[in-house]
Write a protein that holds these residues in place. Sequence first.
Motif, mmCIF file in Angstrom:
data_model
loop_
_atom_site.group_PDB
_atom_site.id
_atom_site.type_symbol
_atom_site.label_atom_id
_atom_site.label_comp_id
_atom_site.label_asym_id
_atom_site.label_seq_id
_atom_site.Cartn_x
_atom_site.Cartn_y
_atom_site.Cartn_z
ATOM 1 N N GLY A 405 57.199 13.936 11.771
ATOM 2 C CA GLY A 405 57.628 15.409 12.176
ATOM 3 C C GLY A 405 59.124 15.491 11.582
ATOM 4 O O GLY A 405 59.766 14.692 11.579
ATOM 5 N N GLY A 406 59.318 16.929 11.258
ATOM 6 C CA GLY A 406 60.769 17.009 10.773
ATOM 7 C C GLY A 406 60.667 18.488 10.254
ATOM 8 O O GLY A 406 59.507 18.859 9.766
ATOM 9 N N GLU A 407 61.912 18.854 9.710
ATOM 10 C CA GLU A 407 62.038 19.918 9.076
ATOM 11 C C GLU A 407 61.525 20.086 7.496
ATOM 12 O O GLU A 407 60.915 20.782 6.873
ATOM 13 N N GLU A 408 61.557 18.741 6.974
ATOM 14 C CA GLU A 408 61.114 18.531 5.603
ATOM 15 C C GLU A 408 59.890 18.411 5.611
ATOM 16 O O GLU A 408 59.184 19.060 4.598
ATOM 17 N N THR A 409 59.071 17.967 6.566
ATOM 18 C CA THR A 409 57.513 18.009 6.544
ATOM 19 C C THR A 409 56.958 19.174 7.138
ATOM 20 O O THR A 409 55.721 19.694 6.879
ATOM 21 N N GLY A 410 57.779 19.970 8.024
ATOM 22 C CA GLY A 410 57.480 21.280 8.539
ATOM 23 C C GLY A 410 56.708 21.125 9.798
ATOM 24 O O GLY A 410 56.170 22.196 10.217
ATOM 25 N N PHE A 411 56.531 20.138 10.583
ATOM 26 C CA PHE A 411 56.081 20.181 11.874
ATOM 27 C C PHE A 411 56.671 19.249 12.877
ATOM 28 O O PHE A 411 57.616 18.381 12.547
ATOM 29 N N ALA A 412 56.197 19.311 13.928
ATOM 30 C CA ALA A 412 56.954 18.576 15.225
ATOM 31 C C ALA A 412 55.698 18.262 16.219
ATOM 32 O O ALA A 412 54.964 19.176 16.342
ATOM 33 N N CYS A 413 55.468 17.197 16.796
ATOM 34 C CA CYS A 413 54.760 16.893 17.812
ATOM 35 C C CYS A 413 53.037 16.780 17.426
ATOM 36 O O CYS A 413 52.570 17.667 18.153
ATOM 37 N N PRO A 414 52.697 16.209 16.623
ATOM 38 C CA PRO A 414 51.439 16.230 16.227
ATOM 39 C C PRO A 414 50.628 15.912 17.444
ATOM 40 O O PRO A 414 51.002 14.832 18.249
ATOM 41 N N ASP A 415 49.290 16.480 17.595
ATOM 42 C CA ASP A 415 48.571 15.857 18.640
ATOM 43 C C ASP A 415 47.019 15.747 18.326
ATOM 44 O O ASP A 415 46.521 14.771 17.891
ATOM 45 N N ASN A 416 46.450 16.921 18.181
ATOM 46 C CA ASN A 416 44.919 16.628 17.888
ATOM 47 C C ASN A 416 44.709 16.613 16.360
ATOM 48 O O ASN A 416 45.249 17.328 15.493
ATOM 49 N N LEU A 417 43.851 15.737 15.915
ATOM 50 C CA LEU A 417 43.545 15.445 14.450
ATOM 51 C C LEU A 417 42.004 15.764 14.004
ATOM 52 O O LEU A 417 41.271 15.529 15.160
ATOM 53 N N ALA A 418 41.589 16.564 13.006
ATOM 54 C CA ALA A 418 40.288 16.395 12.690
ATOM 55 C C ALA A 418 40.319 16.442 10.915
ATOM 56 O O ALA A 418 41.150 17.084 10.197
ATOM 57 N N PHE A 419 39.284 15.670 10.503
ATOM 58 C CA PHE A 419 39.089 15.609 9.173
ATOM 59 C C PHE A 419 37.818 16.784 8.711
ATOM 60 O O PHE A 419 37.105 16.793 9.235
ATOM 61 N N ASP A 420 38.143 17.527 7.682
ATOM 62 C CA ASP A 420 37.067 18.440 7.097
ATOM 63 C C ASP A 420 36.165 17.664 6.377
ATOM 64 O O ASP A 420 36.530 16.530 5.870
ATOM 65 N N ALA A 421 35.229 18.322 5.674
ATOM 66 C CA ALA A 421 34.110 17.812 4.869
ATOM 67 C C ALA A 421 34.489 17.030 3.805
ATOM 68 O O ALA A 421 34.046 16.302 2.981
ATOM 69 N N GLN A 422 35.576 17.485 3.193
ATOM 70 C CA GLN A 422 36.301 17.121 2.096
ATOM 71 C C GLN A 422 37.381 15.961 2.205
ATOM 72 O O GLN A 422 38.014 15.510 1.236
ATOM 73 N N GLY A 423 37.536 15.625 3.296
ATOM 74 C CA GLY A 423 38.540 14.472 3.645
ATOM 75 C C GLY A 423 39.908 15.044 3.917
ATOM 76 O O GLY A 423 40.807 14.310 3.769
ATOM 77 N N LEU A 445 63.509 24.166 17.657
ATOM 78 C CA LEU A 445 63.783 25.682 17.246
ATOM 79 C C LEU A 445 63.149 26.010 15.918
ATOM 80 O O LEU A 445 62.488 27.111 15.834
ATOM 81 N N PRO A 446 63.257 25.388 14.713
ATOM 82 C CA PRO A 446 62.811 25.429 13.570
ATOM 83 C C PRO A 446 61.430 25.947 13.480
ATOM 84 O O PRO A 446 60.891 26.654 12.584
ATOM 85 N N PHE A 447 60.473 25.107 14.543
ATOM 86 C CA PHE A 447 59.174 25.038 14.469
ATOM 87 C C PHE A 447 58.359 26.270 15.105
ATOM 88 O O PHE A 447 57.251 26.635 15.036
ATOM 89 N N LYS A 448 59.426 27.215 16.040
ATOM 90 C CA LYS A 448 58.934 28.115 16.830
ATOM 91 C C LYS A 448 57.554 27.780 17.694
ATOM 92 O O LYS A 448 57.473 26.599 18.278
ATOM 93 N N ASN A 449 56.431 28.543 17.796
ATOM 94 C CA ASN A 449 55.314 28.454 18.400
ATOM 95 C C ASN A 449 54.421 27.287 17.984
ATOM 96 O O ASN A 449 54.527 26.778 16.770
ATOM 97 N N ASN A 450 53.784 26.516 18.658
ATOM 98 C CA ASN A 450 52.748 25.670 18.208
ATOM 99 C C ASN A 450 51.862 26.162 17.317
ATOM 100 O O ASN A 450 51.563 27.217 16.929
ATOM 101 N N SER A 451 51.269 25.210 16.258
ATOM 102 C CA SER A 451 50.631 25.822 14.864
ATOM 103 C C SER A 451 49.515 24.639 14.737
ATOM 104 O O SER A 451 49.397 23.526 15.433
ATOM 105 N N LEU A 452 48.767 25.157 13.627
ATOM 106 C CA LEU A 452 47.767 24.203 13.248
ATOM 107 C C LEU A 452 48.400 24.000 11.657
ATOM 108 O O LEU A 452 48.608 24.858 11.007
ATOM 109 N N PHE A 453 47.999 22.646 11.413
ATOM 110 C CA PHE A 453 48.599 22.392 9.969
ATOM 111 C C PHE A 453 47.277 21.599 9.289
ATOM 112 O O PHE A 453 46.268 21.095 9.699
ATOM 113 N N LEU A 454 47.554 21.749 7.953
ATOM 114 C CA LEU A 454 46.499 21.206 6.982
ATOM 115 C C LEU A 454 47.236 20.185 5.947
ATOM 116 O O LEU A 454 48.347 20.758 5.447
ATOM 117 N N VAL A 455 46.682 19.005 5.661
ATOM 118 C CA VAL A 455 47.235 18.264 4.682
ATOM 119 C C VAL A 455 46.175 18.001 3.781
ATOM 120 O O VAL A 455 45.013 17.131 3.815
#
Length: 528
Positions: A405-423, A445-455
Motif C-alpha cells: 500500500g502507498g501513494e505510488e500504488t494508489g491504495f491503502a489497507c487491503p482486505d477482501n480479495l477475489a480473482f475474476d474469470a480471467q485471473g 488522506l490521499p486515499f479518501k473513501n474506501n474503494s475497490l481496486f483491480l490489478v
Amino acid sequence: MKNINRRSFLEFLGLGTVSLLTTGFVPKTPPSSLHFGKLKSLSASSADRLELAKGLRYEMLVKWDDLISPTDRFGFNNDYLAFLPFDKNNPDDGLLWVNHEYVDPQFVSGFLEYTNTSKTKEQVEKEMYAVGGSVLRLQKVNDKWQVVFNDTFNRRITGMTEIPFNWPEPIAGAHSAIGTLGNCAGGVTPWGTILTCEENYDMFYGERDFKTGQRIAKDSDLGWYRYYDYPPEHYGWVVEVNLHTGAAQKHIALGRCAHECATVKELPDGRIVVYMGDDANNQCLYKFISSKPGSLSEGKLYVANVNFGQWISLDYDEHPTLQAKFENQTEVLIRLREASRFVGGSALDRPEDIEIDPITGNVLIALTNNLAKAEKNYLGSILKISETDGRHDSLTFTAETYLTGGEETGFACPDNLAFDAQGNLWFTSDMSGSAMNNEKFPAYLPFKNNSLFLVPRTGEKAGQVIRMANAPTDAEFTGPFFSPDGKTLFLSVQHPGEYSVLPNRQTSDWPDGRGAMPRPGVIAVYGI
Ligand code: FEO
Ligand code: CA
Ligand code: CA
Ligand code: CA
C-alpha cells in the motif's frame, strides 16, 4: 475493516471466496466489455456516493431490513457473499449466501451509546437477530440479477439459531452454541456448502480470561451477556452452512480466533486444505489439512512461521510445550492464539482475506495494517506464499510481498480479495472509518473513501492497481464474488454512515438519499 470501537481508535478490526476457477463455473469464452488497456482509474473521492469507473454500473439487490420471506428480514452489515447455482448447467439460478457481521446499535436497536441508559433485553434481541447470515434465491432474468423475495429457500441464520459443534468433546460444557456472530468473510466447500467465519466475537459476549475464568468485556462491548449468559468459547469458529437445508455446524478442528476467512482447496486425493487468517494486530496465518477426503473435522491445524517458511503443527501430542500449558487438544483449539505463540507462529499485520491465484496456485493474503507495533504499518500489503512444489499440503513455503500500500500504488489497507474469470485480481480496502478523511491520520488522506481496486494480469496495465469503485461515507466494500459467467460482481456495501451520531449527525444517506437512514446493502456491478 470493521471498526469495533467508535469511541477511541484502539485498533482496526476487520472475507474469502473460492475463485470461480475452483467452483467449476469457468466461462468457456472469457467475458469482456471492459478493455483493461483503456481503463481509466477513478479519482479518490470523499463524497457520500457509490462511484464506479466508466463502463461499469450497479443495481441494488437487497438492503438491510428488506423483508426476504413472510417471516424474515435481511440482516445488518452484510459482508461475505457466495452464489451457488442449483445446477451448473443453469448458472443463472441459485442461492446467495450473505454474512451479517455486526450491528450498529443506533440503527438496529435504537440504543444510543452516549446516553446513560441501559440496553433493554428487547434491544439486545433485535441486535441478535441482525447478525449471522441470509440465504436468498437469486436469479438472472433478462440479463438482470434479482433476489426472489419470499422464495421458499430464503431464510435467516441469526445470533439466536442453535448450532451444534462438530467435535467429540463439549465446548465450555455444551455440544451446541446459541447463534453465530461476527460473520466476516468465508469460503465455499467442494461439496457445495459455505463457510462463514466468526471474527470479532468478543464484542458480543466478551472473552474469557483463562487465568481467572472471568469474562472480560471489550471496549466495543455490545453487552449481550447481560441478558444471555452464553460462554465466549462458543464463538470464534468457522461455521459450515448447507444453503438448501439451513443446517449449520461449528468446526472446532479449524481452531478459534478472530477468523476472517476460510479459503478451501481440494487436493487431488480429495483431502481438504483450508487457509485462514486471524484478523487482529500481530496475529497469525493458519492452514488446516484434512486426513480424510471431504473432512473439516479430521486432520491437523498448522500455523505459519513466515520467516522460516514453515507450517508448524498445533497437534497437542507433538509438542511438550503445548502439553505443559494446556490440558488437551480441545483446549489448544479454544486458546489458539496462545498456543500459536508457544510453537512459533509469526505475528502478522492483521491477516484478512486469502485467495489462491487460479493460474499460479500462489496464496495471496491481505495484511491490512498494524498500528500496534513500534514501527506502525498504516498502509498494509498483500503477501504472496508459494507452497513448495505448488502442493497445498506442503509444510514449507516461500513468502514475499506481492503489493505494498502507498501513494505510488494508489491504495491503502487491503482486505477482501477475489480473482475474476480471467485471473485478474480485485480487492477492496478497509481503512477505519475513524481514520479515513481524518487529519489526525495523514497517511490515509490521499486515499479518501474506501474503494475497490483491480490489478489486471495482462495488457499494458498488467500489475498496476486501478481504482474501480469508491464507497459512500464511512463504508467499506466487502464480499466481492463473481457470478458464474464472470460478468457480474456481487459486492457488499458495509456500514455506510457508521460514524453518525444520531439523532443530530448523520454522515450518510446511502443508498436511498434525501436524508434517509443509511442501509448496508448488496449490489450487482455490471459491465465487467
Ligand atoms: Fe471483518 Fe477483518 O474484517
Ligand atoms: Ca477488514
Ligand atoms: Ca474483512
Ligand atoms: Ca475473497
